[in-house]
Design a protein around this motif. Structure first.
Motif, PDB file in Angstrom:
ATOM      1  N   ALA A   1      28.661  37.931  43.825  1.00 49.00           N
ATOM      2  CA  ALA A   1      30.024  37.619  44.156  1.00 49.00           C
ATOM      3  C   ALA A   1      30.768  37.201  43.059  1.00 49.00           C
ATOM      4  O   ALA A   1      32.221  37.460  42.885  1.00 49.00           O
ATOM      5  CB  ALA A   1      29.833  36.658  45.387  1.00 49.00           C
ATOM      6  N   THR A   2      30.266  36.150  42.215  1.00 47.80           N
ATOM      7  CA  THR A   2      30.889  35.674  41.173  1.00 47.80           C
ATOM      8  C   THR A   2      31.182  36.650  40.020  1.00 47.80           C
ATOM      9  O   THR A   2      32.477  36.555  39.718  1.00 47.80           O
ATOM     10  CB  THR A   2      30.062  34.544  40.556  1.00 47.80           C
ATOM     11  N   ASN A   3      30.376  37.677  39.925  1.00 48.22           N
ATOM     12  CA  ASN A   3      30.711  38.749  39.049  1.00 48.22           C
ATOM     13  C   ASN A   3      31.633  39.488  39.480  1.00 48.22           C
ATOM     14  O   ASN A   3      32.626  40.069  38.652  1.00 48.22           O
ATOM     15  CB  ASN A   3      29.282  39.526  38.704  1.00 48.22           C
ATOM     16  N   ALA A   4      31.570  39.731  40.881  1.00 46.15           N
ATOM     17  CA  ALA A   4      32.681  40.770  41.443  1.00 46.15           C
ATOM     18  C   ALA A   4      33.990  39.916  41.245  1.00 46.15           C
ATOM     19  O   ALA A   4      35.077  40.817  41.081  1.00 46.15           O
ATOM     20  CB  ALA A   4      32.408  41.071  42.925  1.00 46.15           C
ATOM     21  N   THR A   5      34.198  38.738  41.559  1.00 44.42           N
ATOM     22  CA  THR A   5      35.285  37.845  41.430  1.00 44.42           C
ATOM     23  C   THR A   5      35.872  38.072  40.036  1.00 44.42           C
ATOM     24  O   THR A   5      37.320  38.267  39.885  1.00 44.42           O
ATOM     25  CB  THR A   5      35.074  36.539  41.897  1.00 44.42           C
ATOM     26  N   LYS A   6      35.079  37.951  39.118  1.00 45.91           N
ATOM     27  CA  LYS A   6      35.532  37.805  37.732  1.00 45.91           C
ATOM     28  C   LYS A   6      36.013  39.183  37.525  1.00 45.91           C
ATOM     29  O   LYS A   6      37.219  39.573  36.637  1.00 45.91           O
ATOM     30  CB  LYS A   6      34.437  37.456  37.007  1.00 45.91           C
ATOM     31  N   ALA A   7      35.280  40.259  38.027  1.00 43.38           N
ATOM     32  CA  ALA A   7      35.829  41.583  37.379  1.00 43.38           C
ATOM     33  C   ALA A   7      37.156  42.118  38.311  1.00 43.38           C
ATOM     34  O   ALA A   7      38.047  42.739  37.464  1.00 43.38           O
ATOM     35  CB  ALA A   7      34.705  42.538  38.178  1.00 43.38           C
ATOM     36  N   LEU A   8      37.245  41.584  39.223  1.00 40.71           N
ATOM     37  CA  LEU A   8      38.724  41.802  39.892  1.00 40.71           C
ATOM     38  C   LEU A   8      39.618  41.004  39.182  1.00 40.71           C
ATOM     39  O   LEU A   8      40.862  41.595  39.078  1.00 40.71           O
ATOM     40  CB  LEU A   8      38.517  41.364  41.490  1.00 40.71           C
ATOM     41  N   ALA A   9      39.345  39.807  39.081  1.00 39.46           N
ATOM     42  CA  ALA A   9      40.374  38.951  38.236  1.00 39.46           C
ATOM     43  C   ALA A   9      40.704  39.761  36.991  1.00 39.46           C
ATOM     44  O   ALA A   9      41.883  39.619  36.564  1.00 39.46           O
ATOM     45  CB  ALA A   9      39.899  37.567  38.049  1.00 39.46           C
ATOM     46  N   ASP A  10      39.839  40.171  36.101  1.00 38.05           N
ATOM     47  CA  ASP A  10      39.920  40.774  34.774  1.00 38.05           C
ATOM     48  C   ASP A  10      41.052  42.192  34.969  1.00 38.05           C
ATOM     49  O   ASP A  10      41.777  42.279  34.252  1.00 38.05           O
ATOM     50  CB  ASP A  10      38.542  41.171  34.162  1.00 38.05           C
TER      51      ASP A  10
ATOM     52  N   GLN B   1      48.463  43.524  35.265  1.00 39.08           N
ATOM     53  CA  GLN B   1      49.642  42.671  35.276  1.00 39.08           C
ATOM     54  C   GLN B   1      50.110  42.761  33.861  1.00 39.08           C
ATOM     55  O   GLN B   1      51.457  43.027  33.722  1.00 39.08           O
ATOM     56  CB  GLN B   1      49.450  41.252  35.652  1.00 39.08           C
ATOM     57  N   ALA B   2      49.322  42.910  32.762  1.00 48.54           N
ATOM     58  CA  ALA B   2      49.851  43.210  31.432  1.00 48.54           C
ATOM     59  C   ALA B   2      50.300  44.631  31.257  1.00 48.54           C
ATOM     60  O   ALA B   2      51.243  44.642  30.350  1.00 48.54           O
ATOM     61  CB  ALA B   2      48.620  42.797  30.355  1.00 48.54           C
ATOM     62  N   ALA B   3      49.748  45.488  32.026  1.00 49.97           N
ATOM     63  CA  ALA B   3      50.407  46.991  31.898  1.00 49.97           C
ATOM     64  C   ALA B   3      51.693  47.033  32.452  1.00 49.97           C
ATOM     65  O   ALA B   3      52.232  47.818  32.125  1.00 49.97           O
ATOM     66  CB  ALA B   3      49.474  47.789  32.604  1.00 49.97           C
TER      67      ALA B   3
END
Length: 101
Positions: free
Chosen positions: A82-91, A97-99
């Motif tokens: 879950a932590t990895n999925a959350t980080k991937a989504l945030a990234d 947003q930058a694009a």
């Protein structure tokens, strides 16, 4: 050979004899008290479902702690995923947003 805990009273006796120590075991190893109590409930649910296979006598307690250890391990794995999925989504959201300013 295990004969199991066919009787509700036998299973209740196992619960009464082990739940305090088992909760303490889980609390020492869990990130939150909520996780520990969830893992405790899941441990006894599994034990109930497999009650015919619980070893007799002094072997019942270590068997139950082994079940708890496996439940806890799976809980840690789920938390990691879950932590990895959350980080991937945030990234992904950050790069999107930058694009598109």
């Amino acid at each position: 050979m295990s004969r199991g805990f066919d009787d509700d009273a036998e299973f209740s006796g196992l619960y009464d004899a082990t739940h305090v120590e088992l909760l303490a075991f889980l609390l020492r190893r869990s990130p939150t008290a909520e996780d520990a109590t969830d893992w405790l409930a899941e441990t006894y649910l599994i034990a109930w479902e497999k009650r015919e296979r619980i070893p007799e006598g002094d072997r019942a307690r270590p068997w139950l702690f082994g079940v708890a250890r496996n439940v806890m391990r799976r809980g840690h794995q789920r938390r990691g995923r879950a932590t990895n999925a959350t980080k991937a989504l945030a990234d992904e959201l950050h790069s999107a947003q930058a694009a598109h300013p």
